[in-house]
Design a protein around this motif. Structure first.
Motif, short mmCIF file in Angstrom:
data_model
loop_
_atom_site.label_atom_id
_atom_site.label_comp_id
_atom_site.label_asym_id
_atom_site.label_seq_id
_atom_site.Cartn_x
_atom_site.Cartn_y
_atom_site.Cartn_z
N HIS A 198 0.80 -1.22 0.00
CA HIS A 198 0.00 0.00 0.00
C HIS A 198 0.84 1.27 0.00
O HIS A 198 0.28 2.37 -0.05
CB HIS A 198 -0.93 0.01 1.22
CG HIS A 198 -1.80 -1.21 1.32
ND1 HIS A 198 -2.77 -1.51 0.39
CD2 HIS A 198 -1.83 -2.23 2.22
CE1 HIS A 198 -3.37 -2.64 0.72
NE2 HIS A 198 -2.82 -3.10 1.82
N ALA A 199 2.17 1.14 0.07
CA ALA A 199 3.04 2.31 0.15
C ALA A 199 2.86 3.28 -1.02
O ALA A 199 2.77 4.50 -0.81
CB ALA A 199 4.50 1.87 0.28
N PRO A 200 2.81 2.80 -2.28
CA PRO A 200 2.66 3.75 -3.40
C PRO A 200 1.39 4.59 -3.32
O PRO A 200 1.41 5.79 -3.60
CB PRO A 200 2.65 2.84 -4.63
CG PRO A 200 3.40 1.62 -4.21
CD PRO A 200 3.01 1.43 -2.77
N ALA A 201 0.27 3.97 -2.92
CA ALA A 201 -0.99 4.70 -2.84
C ALA A 201 -0.94 5.79 -1.77
O ALA A 201 -1.42 6.91 -1.99
CB ALA A 201 -2.14 3.72 -2.55
N PHE A 202 -0.36 5.46 -0.61
CA PHE A 202 -0.28 6.47 0.45
C PHE A 202 0.76 7.54 0.12
O PHE A 202 0.60 8.70 0.50
CB PHE A 202 0.05 5.79 1.79
CG PHE A 202 -1.17 5.16 2.44
CD1 PHE A 202 -1.93 5.88 3.34
CD2 PHE A 202 -1.55 3.87 2.13
CE1 PHE A 202 -3.07 5.32 3.94
CE2 PHE A 202 -2.68 3.29 2.71
CZ PHE A 202 -3.44 4.02 3.62
N ALA A 203 1.81 7.16 -0.62
CA ALA A 203 2.81 8.15 -1.06
C ALA A 203 2.15 9.18 -1.98
O ALA A 203 2.41 10.38 -1.88
CB ALA A 203 3.97 7.45 -1.76
N GLU A 204 1.31 8.69 -2.86
CA GLU A 204 0.60 9.61 -3.77
C GLU A 204 -0.38 10.48 -3.00
O GLU A 204 -0.52 11.68 -3.28
CB GLU A 204 -0.12 8.81 -4.84
CG GLU A 204 -0.81 9.69 -5.88
CD GLU A 204 -1.41 8.89 -7.02
OE1 GLU A 204 -1.92 9.52 -7.97
OE2 GLU A 204 -1.38 7.64 -6.96
N ALA A 205 -1.04 9.90 -2.01
CA ALA A 205 -2.05 10.64 -1.26
C ALA A 205 -1.44 11.80 -0.47
O ALA A 205 -1.95 12.92 -0.51
CB ALA A 205 -2.79 9.70 -0.31
N ILE A 206 -0.36 11.53 0.25
CA ILE A 206 0.25 12.63 1.03
C ILE A 206 1.14 13.50 0.15
O ILE A 206 1.42 14.64 0.49
CB ILE A 206 1.02 12.11 2.26
CG1 ILE A 206 2.29 11.34 1.85
CG2 ILE A 206 0.13 11.25 3.14
CD1 ILE A 206 3.16 10.97 3.05
N GLY A 207 1.57 12.96 -0.99
CA GLY A 207 2.42 13.74 -1.90
C GLY A 207 1.70 14.93 -2.48
O GLY A 207 2.32 15.94 -2.83
N ASP A 208 0.36 14.84 -2.57
CA ASP A 208 -0.42 15.96 -3.07
C ASP A 208 -0.36 17.17 -2.14
O ASP A 208 -0.69 18.28 -2.52
CB ASP A 208 -1.90 15.54 -3.23
CG ASP A 208 -2.08 14.57 -4.38
OD1 ASP A 208 -1.17 14.45 -5.21
OD2 ASP A 208 -3.13 13.91 -4.43
N HIS A 209 0.05 16.94 -0.89
CA HIS A 209 0.11 18.01 0.11
C HIS A 209 1.55 18.41 0.42
O HIS A 209 1.79 19.14 1.38
CB HIS A 209 -0.57 17.55 1.41
CG HIS A 209 -2.01 17.18 1.25
ND1 HIS A 209 -3.04 18.02 1.60
CD2 HIS A 209 -2.60 16.06 0.74
CE1 HIS A 209 -4.20 17.43 1.33
NE2 HIS A 209 -3.96 16.24 0.82
N ALA A 210 2.53 17.92 -0.36
CA ALA A 210 3.92 18.11 0.00
C ALA A 210 4.77 18.60 -1.17
O ALA A 210 4.33 18.63 -2.32
CB ALA A 210 4.49 16.79 0.54
#
Length: 304
Positions: free
Chosen positions: A17-29
């Motif tokens: 699940h790491a890629p999905a969460f990376a994309e999710a928080i990456g939108d805010h970073a």
């Protein structure tokens, strides 16, 4: 809260699940990365952002994603990074790196530069980009390959643009490899300052025009278009969103080096640029990151 303050966002998640969460928080970073904590086990998803993150919104997004994936909601860590500690960490964790002909090192490096290499002295400080990150390394490798078969004009239009310059490492690489002026822009004033410092340290201050601004809307960007070469090491969503503007600023026959995207995001970025008539000419995967090279055809497509 001053935008110069650096914050860290982090969570631990199963590998799948790491890629999905990376994309999710990456939108805010401003930058996001993932690291394996244990083989075939948990991964650390970590992001950094200038300015205090929207904690309630991030928590809500993580909770919704966890529920959708049927996993326990991971604990979200949001903390401010003291500036002096971050600088110290940058220097201590930055060993010399070879990427093609480019040899990236900090001022603390006391060894020799390998014969035939192009040295890039980068003291990253509070701006991102030391060559250690997979996306930056992929960009340097792409530039090294392009330099073997592509020339850039020494003066006038048709030069190079570094969009989202960070520490200025890609602008340095371009101007040292091709000996041409480079326009370097970033929305973050600290990145502009660090780019100017690094340009001076490398003896190319006169060849790098570094200014702050809002992407392609920055006055200096339009002044020197169209470009023969554009580098953009940012994030997948901004890359896709800016594809139309990139095309308008890229001359016919010109190429763009795109990075800051996870391997799973490359299709989205490729499609966004393909829609603009740009076609993929190279892809360079480095770990979980992919660097893309796209080209604008020399002639308009003839409709049948």
């Amino acid at each position: 809260m001053s935008s110069s303050k650096l914050w860290r966002i982090a969570l631990v998640i199963p590998e799948a699940h790491a890629p999905a969460f990376a994309e999710a928080i990456g939108d805010h970073a401003d930058a996001v990365s993932t690291f394996e904590l244990e083989e075939h086990g948990d991964w650390l998803v970590e992001a950094t952002v200038y300015g205090q993150p929207d904690e309630p919104r991030l928590n809500a997004r993580v909770a919704v994603l966890a529920e959708a994936m049927g996993i326990p909601e991971p604990k979200l860590i949001i903390e401010e990074l003291p500036l002096i500690d971050w600088v110290s960490h940058s220097y201590q964790g930055f060993p010399p790196i070879q990427a093609g002909r480019f040899f990236v090192h900090g001022s603390h490096h006391e060894g020799l530069v390998p014969a035939g290499s192009i040295p890039l002295l980068v003291d990253a400080a509070t701006a991102f980009g030391t060559g250690e990150h997979g996306s930056t390394k992929g960009c340097l490798m792409a530039l090294d390959r392009l330099a073997r078969r592509m020339s850039l004009p020494r003066a006038g239009r048709g030069g190079a643009l570094d969009m989202g310059c960070g520490s200025g490492i890609l602008a340095l690489a371009v101007t040292k490899r091709w000996r041409v002026p480079v326009t370097a822009v970033d929305i973050d004033p600290e990145a502009v300052r660090v780019t100017r410092v690094n340009a001076a340290l490398n003896g190319v201050k006169a060849r790098i025009r570094s200014q702050g601004g809002d992407g392609y809307h920055t006055a200096i960007v339009g002044k020197h278009k169209p470009y023969r070469l554009i580098t953009a090491n940012i994030l997948a969503r901004p890359l896709a969103r800016m594809a139309p503007q990139l095309k308008r600023h890229l001359q016919r026959g010109g190429v763009a080096v795109l990075a800051g995207l996870l391997n799973r995001q490359e299709r989205h970025v490729i499609q966004a640029h393909r829609t603009q008539g740009l076609h993929l000419v190279a892809r360079i995967p480095v770990g979980e990151w992919t660097t893309l090279v796209v080209k604008r055809p020399k002639r308009k497509a003839v409709k049948g």
